[in-house]
Write a protein that holds these residues in place. Structure first.
Motif, PDB file in Angstrom:
ATOM      1  N   UNK A 118       0.662  -1.304  -0.065  1.00 38.64           N
ATOM      2  CA  UNK A 118       0.067  -0.003   0.135  1.00 38.64           C
ATOM      3  C   UNK A 118       0.847   1.298  -0.150  1.00 38.64           C
ATOM      4  N   UNK A 119       1.992   1.238   0.666  1.00 43.14           N
ATOM      5  CA  UNK A 119       3.115   2.409   1.119  1.00 43.14           C
ATOM      6  C   UNK A 119       3.305   2.727  -0.674  1.00 43.14           C
ATOM      7  N   UNK A 120       3.804   1.602  -1.284  1.00 40.78           N
ATOM      8  CA  UNK A 120       4.280   1.903  -2.856  1.00 40.78           C
ATOM      9  C   UNK A 120       3.347   2.319  -3.676  1.00 40.78           C
ATOM     10  N   UNK A 121       2.082   1.779  -3.538  1.00 41.70           N
ATOM     11  CA  UNK A 121       0.981   2.246  -4.475  1.00 41.70           C
ATOM     12  C   UNK A 121       0.762   3.784  -4.068  1.00 41.70           C
ATOM     13  N   UNK A 122       0.672   4.134  -2.812  1.00 43.97           N
ATOM     14  CA  UNK A 122       0.482   5.463  -2.474  1.00 43.97           C
ATOM     15  C   UNK A 122       1.757   6.209  -3.129  1.00 43.97           C
ATOM     16  N   UNK A 123       3.023   5.777  -3.014  1.00 40.49           N
ATOM     17  CA  UNK A 123       3.940   6.753  -3.497  1.00 40.49           C
ATOM     18  C   UNK A 123       3.981   6.927  -4.920  1.00 40.49           C
ATOM     19  N   UNK A 124       3.140   5.902  -5.650  1.00 37.60           N
ATOM     20  CA  UNK A 124       3.322   6.113  -6.987  1.00 37.60           C
ATOM     21  C   UNK A 124       1.900   6.774  -7.416  1.00 37.60           C
ATOM     22  N   UNK A 125       0.925   7.246  -6.305  1.00 33.68           N
ATOM     23  CA  UNK A 125      -0.191   8.159  -6.472  1.00 33.68           C
ATOM     24  C   UNK A 125      -1.322   7.389  -7.528  1.00 33.68           C
ATOM     25  N   UNK A 126      -1.432   5.995  -7.202  1.00 30.45           N
ATOM     26  CA  UNK A 126      -2.284   5.098  -7.805  1.00 30.45           C
ATOM     27  C   UNK A 126      -3.829   5.697  -7.922  1.00 30.45           C
ATOM     28  N   UNK A 127      -4.341   5.983  -6.458  1.00 29.98           N
ATOM     29  CA  UNK A 127      -5.483   6.455  -6.404  1.00 29.98           C
ATOM     30  C   UNK A 127      -5.735   8.014  -7.063  1.00 29.98           C
ATOM     31  N   UNK A 128      -4.823   8.610  -7.129  1.00 28.84           N
ATOM     32  CA  UNK A 128      -4.910  10.000  -7.624  1.00 28.84           C
ATOM     33  C   UNK A 128      -4.875   9.846  -9.037  1.00 28.84           C
ATOM     34  N   UNK A 129      -4.222   9.017  -9.606  1.00 31.76           N
ATOM     35  CA  UNK A 129      -4.126   8.947 -11.111  1.00 31.76           C
ATOM     36  C   UNK A 129      -5.441   8.356 -11.691  1.00 31.76           C
ATOM     37  N   UNK A 130      -5.966   7.512 -11.031  1.00 33.21           N
ATOM     38  CA  UNK A 130      -7.399   7.020 -11.218  1.00 33.21           C
ATOM     39  C   UNK A 130      -8.449   8.155 -11.488  1.00 33.21           C
ATOM     40  N   UNK A 131      -8.359   8.650 -10.094  1.00 33.20           N
ATOM     41  CA  UNK A 131      -9.418   9.901  -9.844  1.00 33.20           C
ATOM     42  C   UNK A 131      -9.300  10.799 -11.027  1.00 33.20           C
ATOM     43  N   UNK A 132      -7.938  11.428 -11.319  1.00 32.47           N
ATOM     44  CA  UNK A 132      -8.000  12.384 -12.420  1.00 32.47           C
ATOM     45  C   UNK A 132      -8.486  11.765 -13.906  1.00 32.47           C
ATOM     46  N   UNK A 133      -8.302  10.565 -13.919  1.00 36.34           N
ATOM     47  CA  UNK A 133      -8.570   9.856 -15.422  1.00 36.34           C
ATOM     48  C   UNK A 133     -10.284   9.931 -15.247  1.00 36.34           C
ATOM     49  N   UNK A 134     -10.817   9.442 -14.412  1.00 41.02           N
ATOM     50  CA  UNK A 134     -12.345   9.422 -14.028  1.00 41.02           C
ATOM     51  C   UNK A 134     -12.832  10.761 -14.220  1.00 41.02           C
ATOM     52  N   UNK A 135     -12.342  11.614 -13.611  1.00 40.57           N
ATOM     53  CA  UNK A 135     -12.907  13.259 -13.736  1.00 40.57           C
ATOM     54  C   UNK A 135     -12.773  13.638 -15.294  1.00 40.57           C
ATOM     55  N   UNK A 136     -11.830  12.934 -16.118  1.00 45.83           N
ATOM     56  CA  UNK A 136     -11.847  13.632 -17.434  1.00 45.83           C
ATOM     57  C   UNK A 136     -12.831  12.775 -18.150  1.00 45.83           C
ATOM     58  N   UNK A 137     -12.977  11.254 -18.103  1.00 45.60           N
ATOM     59  CA  UNK A 137     -13.508  10.471 -18.930  1.00 45.60           C
ATOM     60  C   UNK A 137     -15.124  10.615 -18.675  1.00 45.60           C
ATOM     61  N   UNK A 138     -15.711  10.729 -17.458  1.00 35.12           N
ATOM     62  CA  UNK A 138     -17.244  10.709 -16.973  1.00 35.12           C
ATOM     63  C   UNK A 138     -17.747  11.842 -18.150  1.00 35.12           C
ATOM     64  N   UNK A 139     -17.354  13.114 -18.162  1.00 35.71           N
ATOM     65  CA  UNK A 139     -18.087  13.972 -18.897  1.00 35.71           C
ATOM     66  C   UNK A 139     -17.838  13.697 -20.526  1.00 35.71           C
ATOM     67  N   UNK A 140     -16.629  13.445 -20.614  1.00 34.72           N
ATOM     68  CA  UNK A 140     -16.308  13.122 -22.026  1.00 34.72           C
ATOM     69  C   UNK A 140     -17.262  11.987 -22.455  1.00 34.72           C
ATOM     70  N   UNK A 141     -17.587  10.831 -21.969  1.00 33.39           N
ATOM     71  CA  UNK A 141     -18.337   9.881 -22.241  1.00 33.39           C
ATOM     72  C   UNK A 141     -19.722   9.884 -21.840  1.00 33.39           C
ATOM     73  N   UNK A 142     -19.999  11.149 -21.361  1.00 31.85           N
ATOM     74  CA  UNK A 142     -21.502  11.176 -20.513  1.00 31.85           C
ATOM     75  C   UNK A 142     -21.682   9.808 -19.906  1.00 31.85           C
ATOM     76  N   UNK A 143     -20.654   9.507 -18.990  1.00 33.50           N
ATOM     77  CA  UNK A 143     -20.911   8.219 -18.343  1.00 33.50           C
ATOM     78  C   UNK A 143     -21.476   8.301 -16.979  1.00 33.50           C
ATOM     79  N   UNK A 144     -21.830   7.220 -16.407  1.00 34.89           N
ATOM     80  CA  UNK A 144     -22.596   7.089 -15.276  1.00 34.89           C
ATOM     81  C   UNK A 144     -21.549   7.288 -13.904  1.00 34.89           C
ATOM     82  N   UNK A 145     -22.033   7.543 -12.941  1.00 35.94           N
ATOM     83  CA  UNK A 145     -21.245   7.585 -11.677  1.00 35.94           C
ATOM     84  C   UNK A 145     -20.972   6.222 -11.016  1.00 35.94           C
TER      85      UNK A 145
END
Length: 280
Positions: free
Chosen positions: A71-98
């Motif tokens: 978990x520490x290594x995944x946090x250092x690589x900002x895995x949760x942050x990267x996915x959050x950023x991509x989700x915020x980009x794709x949801x409106x782009x695709x008119x996707x569901x929450x």
């Protein structure tokens, strides 16, 4: 909160397992990870949901000892942050569901694909998706994994079918659409290796011989042989994924460019009818 802070749950599992005998480790994992999910899947038995996650790549109960470091290594690589950023980009782009997004370590007991040990996997539903990752997963691989699985969630939200109601033709198109989404965003180099494993001509021949008679087979569990291949059925490896990709490509060739927000809402039969892969 679309990206669930699962690192907190993982640290909790690690701490709880330190105080439990070996025969209770699975119960700890099930209680902390699966029990809160039951409100999203009220019709699914807890044990069935737990098995689905384990089968899709969730780390095994006995692997808890490496959790803190992982978990520490995944946090250092900002895995949760990267996915959050991509989700915020794709949801409106695709008119996707929450959807609710859960990120967990991938099990050490990994399958080997194309001579390489798997370093990621995912499973998607119309209300939630799960990403199973390793600490050495490159950011580009993480984002393409998320793109693929979130597109599944978009398509499943539109289809509004349970896994038991899904037809084989739905599953094949689902995979083809997700691969096209990856290619559209990140280029051909980011496609899964099986997307173009077989030529258009080979895919079309196998489609007519083996898939057309089975297109209305119900239940995702009954589609595995067609998606992944099966010697008994004389289906080559990954053929369903490859056929799905060729179906979507031929539809776009025939109909012209289509926005993802529109493409993922096209009925399966309409998409097949507009492609070169007829059901006659």
């Amino acid at each position: 909160m679309p990206v669930i802070p699962t690192q907190k749950l993982l640290y909790k599992i690690s701490e709880s397992c330190k105080q439990q005998p070996k025969n209770q480790l699975a119960e700890v994992q099930r209680k902390i990870i699966v029990t809160p999910l039951l409100k999203l899947f009220p019709q699914v038995p807890q044990e069935a949901l737990y098995y689905e996650l384990l089968n899709s790549g969730l780390f095994k109960p006995h692997e808890w000892m490496a959790l803190d470091d992982t978990v520490k290594q995944l946090e250092e690589r900002d895995v949760w942050g990267i996915v959050k950023k991509e989700y915020r980009r794709l949801k409106p782009l695709w008119d996707g569901p929450k959807v609710r997004i859960y990120i967990y370590p991938l099990t050490n007991n990994r399958p080997i694909f194309e001579g390489m040990t798997a370093n990621k996997n995912g499973v998607a539903f119309n209300k939630a998706l799960f990403l199973f990752v390793t600490t050495d997963l490159a950011e580009a691989e993480l984002t393409t994994l998320f793109v693929h699985e979130y597109h599944h969630s978009c398509r499943l939200f539109y289809l509004n079918k349970t896994p038991q109601e899904m037809l084989l033709k739905d599953s094949v198109v689902l995979e083809g659409m997700a691969e096209w989404a990856v290619e559209e965003l990140y280029g051909e180099k980011s496609l899964s290796p099986w997307a173009k494993r077989y030529s258009y001509e080979e895919a079309l021949m196998i489609w007519k011989q083996s898939f057309v008679p089975a297109l209305n087979v119900k239940g995702v569990g009954n589609h595995h042989a067609y998606l992944y291949g099966d010697r008994k059925k004389q289906l080559p490896k990954w053929i369903g994924y490859c056929i799905g990709y060729h179906i979507v490509q031929s539809y776009l060739k025939n109909k012209g460019p289509v926005e993802q927000s529109t493409l993922c809402k096209i009925p399966t039969d309409d998409l097949l009818a507009g492609s070169d892969f007829s059901t006659d």
